[in-house]
Design a protein around this motif. Structure first.
Motif, PDB file in Angstrom:
ATOM      1  N   THR A  91       2.916  -3.921  18.655  1.00  0.00           N
ATOM      2  CA  THR A  91       3.474  -2.517  18.351  1.00  0.00           C
ATOM      3  C   THR A  91       4.939  -2.814  17.407  1.00  0.00           C
ATOM      4  OG1 THR A  91       2.556  -1.900  20.365  1.00  0.00           O
ATOM      5  CG2 THR A  91       4.308  -0.537  19.558  1.00  0.00           C
ATOM      6  N   ARG A  92       5.664  -3.580  17.765  1.00  0.00           N
ATOM      7  CA  ARG A  92       6.801  -3.827  16.933  1.00  0.00           C
ATOM      8  C   ARG A  92       6.448  -4.117  15.603  1.00  0.00           C
ATOM      9  NH1 ARG A  92       8.547  -7.950  19.166  1.00  0.00           N
ATOM     10  NH2 ARG A  92       9.823  -6.944  21.020  1.00  0.00           N
ATOM     11  N   GLU A  93       5.598  -5.114  15.259  1.00  0.00           N
ATOM     12  CA  GLU A  93       5.048  -5.129  14.066  1.00  0.00           C
ATOM     13  C   GLU A  93       4.629  -3.949  13.289  1.00  0.00           C
ATOM     14  OE1 GLU A  93       2.227  -8.366  14.743  1.00  0.00           O
ATOM     15  OE2 GLU A  93       3.750  -9.780  15.471  1.00  0.00           O
ATOM     16  N   CYS A  94       3.808  -3.254  14.032  1.00  0.00           N
ATOM     17  CA  CYS A  94       3.432  -1.853  13.290  1.00  0.00           C
ATOM     18  C   CYS A  94       4.529  -1.148  12.931  1.00  0.00           C
ATOM     19  CB  CYS A  94       2.623  -1.198  14.638  1.00  0.00           C
ATOM     20  SG  CYS A  94       0.874  -1.603  14.927  1.00  0.00           S
ATOM     21  N   LEU A  95       5.846  -0.984  13.519  1.00  0.00           N
ATOM     22  CA  LEU A  95       6.884  -0.174  13.332  1.00  0.00           C
ATOM     23  C   LEU A  95       7.353  -0.864  11.953  1.00  0.00           C
ATOM     24  CD1 LEU A  95       8.993   1.943  13.522  1.00  0.00           C
ATOM     25  CD2 LEU A  95      10.009   0.202  15.065  1.00  0.00           C
ATOM     26  N   ASP A  96       7.449  -2.237  11.984  1.00  0.00           N
ATOM     27  CA  ASP A  96       7.848  -3.025  10.742  1.00  0.00           C
ATOM     28  C   ASP A  96       7.045  -2.556   9.480  1.00  0.00           C
ATOM     29  OD1 ASP A  96      10.136  -3.919  12.287  1.00  0.00           O
ATOM     30  OD2 ASP A  96       9.060  -5.893  12.291  1.00  0.00           O
ATOM     31  N   LEU A  97       5.897  -2.849   9.683  1.00  0.00           N
ATOM     32  CA  LEU A  97       4.798  -2.497   8.595  1.00  0.00           C
ATOM     33  C   LEU A  97       4.912  -1.087   8.147  1.00  0.00           C
ATOM     34  CD1 LEU A  97       1.669  -4.678   9.941  1.00  0.00           C
ATOM     35  CD2 LEU A  97       3.424  -5.099   7.935  1.00  0.00           C
ATOM     36  N   GLY A  98       4.924   0.017   8.924  1.00  0.00           N
ATOM     37  CA  GLY A  98       5.139   1.437   8.626  1.00  0.00           C
ATOM     38  C   GLY A  98       6.492   1.471   7.681  1.00  0.00           C
ATOM     39  N   ILE A  99       7.534   0.989   8.221  1.00  0.00           N
ATOM     40  CA  ILE A  99       8.801   1.087   7.485  1.00  0.00           C
ATOM     41  C   ILE A  99       8.694   0.455   6.267  1.00  0.00           C
ATOM     42  CG2 ILE A  99      11.188   0.339   7.501  1.00  0.00           C
ATOM     43  CD1 ILE A  99      11.154   0.447  10.423  1.00  0.00           C
ATOM     44  N   GLU A 100       7.970  -0.651   5.772  1.00  0.00           N
ATOM     45  CA  GLU A 100       7.768  -1.392   4.587  1.00  0.00           C
ATOM     46  C   GLU A 100       7.141  -0.357   3.633  1.00  0.00           C
ATOM     47  OE1 GLU A 100       5.364  -4.862   4.915  1.00  0.00           O
ATOM     48  OE2 GLU A 100       7.074  -5.992   5.912  1.00  0.00           O
ATOM     49  N   GLN A 101       6.468   0.508   4.062  1.00  0.00           N
ATOM     50  CA  GLN A 101       5.776   1.798   3.263  1.00  0.00           C
ATOM     51  C   GLN A 101       6.677   2.837   2.832  1.00  0.00           C
ATOM     52  OE1 GLN A 101       2.740   1.174   1.609  1.00  0.00           O
ATOM     53  NE2 GLN A 101       2.798  -1.025   2.558  1.00  0.00           N
ATOM     54  N   ALA A 102       7.717   2.778   3.610  1.00  0.00           N
ATOM     55  CA  ALA A 102       8.445   4.105   3.239  1.00  0.00           C
ATOM     56  C   ALA A 102       9.557   4.093   2.199  1.00  0.00           C
ATOM     57  CB  ALA A 102       9.263   4.223   4.697  1.00  0.00           C
ATOM     58  N   VAL A 103       8.865   3.976   0.983  1.00  0.00           N
ATOM     59  CA  VAL A 103       9.746   3.872  -0.343  1.00  0.00           C
ATOM     60  C   VAL A 103       9.345   4.879  -1.118  1.00  0.00           C
ATOM     61  CG1 VAL A 103       9.886   1.483  -0.147  1.00  0.00           C
ATOM     62  CG2 VAL A 103       8.095   2.292  -1.296  1.00  0.00           C
ATOM     63  N   GLU A 104      10.012   5.446  -1.974  1.00  0.00           N
ATOM     64  CA  GLU A 104      10.010   6.333  -3.071  1.00  0.00           C
ATOM     65  C   GLU A 104       8.684   6.322  -3.735  1.00  0.00           C
ATOM     66  OE1 GLU A 104      13.107   9.057  -5.095  1.00  0.00           O
ATOM     67  OE2 GLU A 104      12.425   7.517  -6.419  1.00  0.00           O
ATOM     68  N   GLY A 105       7.938   7.289  -3.892  1.00  0.00           N
ATOM     69  CA  GLY A 105       6.597   7.098  -4.808  1.00  0.00           C
ATOM     70  C   GLY A 105       5.391   7.109  -3.766  1.00  0.00           C
ATOM     71  N   ASN A 106       5.555   6.541  -2.825  1.00  0.00           N
ATOM     72  CA  ASN A 106       4.316   6.338  -1.657  1.00  0.00           C
ATOM     73  C   ASN A 106       4.070   7.766  -1.077  1.00  0.00           C
ATOM     74  OD1 ASN A 106       4.190   3.637  -2.151  1.00  0.00           O
ATOM     75  ND2 ASN A 106       4.492   2.896  -0.301  1.00  0.00           N
ATOM     76  N   ARG A 107       3.041   7.679  -0.434  1.00  0.00           N
ATOM     77  CA  ARG A 107       2.716   8.863   0.365  1.00  0.00           C
ATOM     78  C   ARG A 107       3.009   8.620   1.832  1.00  0.00           C
ATOM     79  NH1 ARG A 107       1.382  13.357  -2.993  1.00  0.00           N
ATOM     80  NH2 ARG A 107       0.479  12.688  -5.005  1.00  0.00           N
TER      81      ARG A 107
END
Length: 257
Positions: free
Chosen positions: A135-151
């Motif tokens: 679950t902690r890893e899920c958070l980290d992976l979600g944050i990795e996608q939180a960049v401008e231009g992504n959806r």
């Protein structure tokens, strides 16, 4: 409406976020077998007020909902099968072998910070420990996608993909959210979804990303009438991690680190 925060607003959110992180660090040193969830709540409230801030959750009522009893505590403390919104109580004592999710919000200088961690109390079954780690890893992976231009749902899909690769269930009716001068702002941030869908992410958007992942087959968290605490449908253990983040051009900034 999704709000784009100025650098000044994000700096104020950093202040609130840093304080949330300090509360959770403090509680990590206090949480142990024999302590009541009410005592943890008292410690958290005192710490927050000592730092010239206010608990975000205390007396909170969701916007647009009438007849709802205000949330009565500083923390949400959820144990084992409780997914979220466990209300602290002198009668709820923490025991060896449990997992305890603590969700904390702080309101300071006009802005909120919101974060959650799941603590392992002593020795637990290896399958439960793995759930917490994943679950902690899920958070980290979600944050990795939180960049401008992504959806937006690139965040959601990354969380779901990792959780399901271990055979876990994603709690679908509890979601993350926008955050800022209000504790809950648009958009909702689900923990499941299709990549490349949802609103386009822009620098200055601030989100609370919070995967809630269950060991069993439960896809919903359910509450008894009038109760705040929501539990897995099948009684399986659930873990919860959360950070408040600001969308960036190259990577997200974690404001509750």
């Amino acid at each position: 409406m999704i709000t784009i925060k100025s650098e000044r607003e994000i700096e104020l959110m950093r202040e609130a976020g840093r304080l949330v992180a300090r509360v959770l660090d403090m509680l990590e040193n206090e949480i142990r077998p024999g302590i009541s969830t009410k005592r943890l709540d008292e410690l958290a409230e005192q710490f927050i007020r000592d730092h010239n801030a206010v608990p975000s959750f205390l007396n909170y009522v969701p916007k647009g909902e009438s007849g709802v009893t205000p949330y009565p505590a500083t923390l949400c403390v959820s144990i084992n099968e409780e997914v979220v919104h466990g209300v602290p109580s002198t009668k709820r004592i923490i025991h060896e072998g449990e997992i305890v999710s603590v969700d904390c919000g702080v309101y300071k200088s006009g802005y909120h910070g919101d974060s959650a961690r799941t603590y392992i109390i002593g020795e637990v079954d290896p399958a439960v420990r793995q759930l917490v780690d994943v679950t902690r890893e899920c958070l980290d992976l979600g944050i990795e996608q939180a960049v401008e231009g992504n959806r937006l749902h690139d965040i959601s899909a990354a969380i779901e993909k990792h959780a399901r690769s271990f055979g876990y269930s994603v709690i679908e009716n509890m979601v993350g959210h926008g955050i800022g001068s209000e504790l809950h702002e648009e958009p909702a941030v689900p923990n499941y979804g299709r990549p490349h869908t949802g609103v386009k992410l822009r620098s200055g958007m601030t989100l609370a990303i919070e995967p809630m992942i269950a060991l069993g087959r439960s896809r919903r968290a359910v509450s008894k009438r009038g109760a705040w605490a929501a539990v897995t449908e099948d009684g399986s253990y659930s873990a919860h991690f959360e950070h408040t983040i600001a969308i960036g051009k190259a990577q997200a900034e974690i404001l509750t680190k």
